[in-house]
Design a protein around this motif. Structure first.
Motif, mmCIF file in Angstrom:
data_model
loop_
_atom_site.group_PDB
_atom_site.id
_atom_site.type_symbol
_atom_site.label_atom_id
_atom_site.label_comp_id
_atom_site.label_asym_id
_atom_site.label_seq_id
_atom_site.Cartn_x
_atom_site.Cartn_y
_atom_site.Cartn_z
ATOM 1 N N ILE A 30 0.841 -1.199 0.000
ATOM 2 C CA ILE A 30 0.000 0.000 0.000
ATOM 3 C C ILE A 30 0.873 1.246 0.000
ATOM 4 C CG2 ILE A 30 -1.678 1.300 1.366
ATOM 5 C CD1 ILE A 30 -2.796 -1.436 2.266
ATOM 6 N N GLU A 31 0.515 2.204 -0.848
ATOM 7 C CA GLU A 31 1.272 3.446 -0.984
ATOM 8 C C GLU A 31 0.335 4.639 -0.855
ATOM 9 O OE1 GLU A 31 3.224 3.258 -4.733
ATOM 10 O OE2 GLU A 31 4.456 1.507 -4.208
ATOM 11 N N PRO A 32 0.881 5.820 -0.562
ATOM 12 C CA PRO A 32 0.043 7.025 -0.435
ATOM 13 C C PRO A 32 -0.805 7.251 -1.679
ATOM 14 C CG PRO A 32 2.256 7.467 0.354
ATOM 15 C CD PRO A 32 2.299 6.103 -0.265
ATOM 16 N N GLY A 33 -2.058 7.631 -1.452
ATOM 17 C CA GLY A 33 -2.958 7.954 -2.546
ATOM 18 C C GLY A 33 -3.709 6.787 -3.132
ATOM 19 N N ALA A 55 -3.154 6.394 2.428
ATOM 20 C CA ALA A 55 -4.027 5.831 1.406
ATOM 21 C C ALA A 55 -5.459 6.273 1.685
ATOM 22 C CB ALA A 55 -3.932 4.309 1.400
ATOM 23 N N ARG A 56 -6.310 6.196 0.663
ATOM 24 C CA ARG A 56 -7.749 6.461 0.820
ATOM 25 C C ARG A 56 -8.409 5.124 1.145
ATOM 26 N NH1 ARG A 56 -6.346 9.598 -3.702
ATOM 27 N NH2 ARG A 56 -6.938 7.871 -5.076
ATOM 28 N N VAL A 57 -8.810 4.953 2.387
ATOM 29 C CA VAL A 57 -9.177 3.625 2.880
ATOM 30 C C VAL A 57 -10.659 3.545 3.217
ATOM 31 C CG1 VAL A 57 -8.667 1.828 4.577
ATOM 32 C CG2 VAL A 57 -6.846 3.367 3.805
ATOM 33 N N THR A 58 -11.253 2.429 2.823
ATOM 34 C CA THR A 58 -12.617 2.093 3.192
ATOM 35 C C THR A 58 -12.589 0.803 4.000
ATOM 36 O OG1 THR A 58 -13.529 3.086 1.175
ATOM 37 C CG2 THR A 58 -14.923 1.497 2.340
#
Length: 248
Positions: A30-33, A55-58
């Motif tokens: 996992i990487e930023p964004g 990261a944009r996480v759900t």
């Protein structure tokens, strides 16, 4: 079922296996964004570490009780996560919505393994990655499920054992032949087997539910299990639980 997982003090139990969430996030790359979905996120053991990487996480789970714990954990960690109540077998997202789809001891408890795997593949982008951690049937946690299952009413027909997700053959059939595997362990340490049994029987929803339904035989079975897996010989308790990390 939702109430069962939200019973007791699941966060205290989940804290003891938090290291696995960190491993899943690391191996997922996992990487930023990135857009990341944590399926059956529970109390957020993998969700929050993923969000800490920008990261944009759900995080999705079917248990309102677990989501409430996860929201509090996310807030305390000062990260933003989109927490959603939903079914791993019918994910409420468009095709190709996420760069990474992860799960840490969550997806394995959805009854329909194929539907769950198909949904995870559907929402993962073609160049994305799926990373999941599941207890193996041969490990200590698999043994706990086996022993408690032996004294419990049989599951509904067509409900495969959750620990099948901890076998390479089963996961290859669900996620593809190119799936890579690693084996990892979580280690538990406690002052005594009796103390750990008391902690789990008052904190872990499935054990609480089983004891309410079946009575003292659950405590007797669980104590026999702890004595069987205990690796310590000094009056304390120490054991390791094996899990399979699958990367597709």
């Amino acid at each position: 079922m939702n109430d069962m997982w939200g019973t007791g003090d699941y966060k205290a139990v989940a804290d003891k296996i938090a290291s696995a969430g960190e491993v899943v996030v690391e191996k997922a790359g996992i990487e930023p964004g990135m857009d990341v979905l944590d399926v059956a996120c529970g109390s957020g053991n993998a969700t929050v570490p993923a969000a800490k990487l920008a990261a944009r996480v759900t995080g999705l789970d079917f248990s309102p009780g677990l989501l409430a714990i996860a929201r509090e954990y996310g807030a305390d960690s000062m990260v933003e996560v989109d927490w959603i109540e939903g079914d791993a077998q019918a994910l409420p997202f468009e095709d190709d919505s996420f760069d990474r789809v992860i799960s840490c001891f969550g997806n394995m408890f959805a009854p329909d393994h194929k539907r769950t795997a198909d949904e995870m593949r559907r929402v993962c982008r073609p160049d994305g990655r799926i990373a999941i951690a599941c207890w193996t049937p041969a490990g200590a946690i698999g043994e706990m499920f086996r022993r408690i299952g032996a004294i419990s009413p049989p599951p509904p027909e067509g409900f495969p054992p959750p620990t099948l997700w901890g076998t390479e053959e089963h996961v290859r059939a669900l996620l593809g032949e190119d799936t890579r595997f690693e084996r990892h362990f979580v280690e538990w340490n406690y002052s005594s087997t009796e103390g750990y049994a008391e902690f789990m029987e008052n904190s872990f929803g499935p054990l609480i539910s089983a004891r309410e339904q079946l009575g003292d035989v659950v405590h007797e079975t669980y104590m026999e299990y702890l004595h069987a897996v205990n690796e310590a010989d000094d009056g304390t308790m120490r054991f390791r639980g094996e899990y399979l990390l699958s990367i597709a």
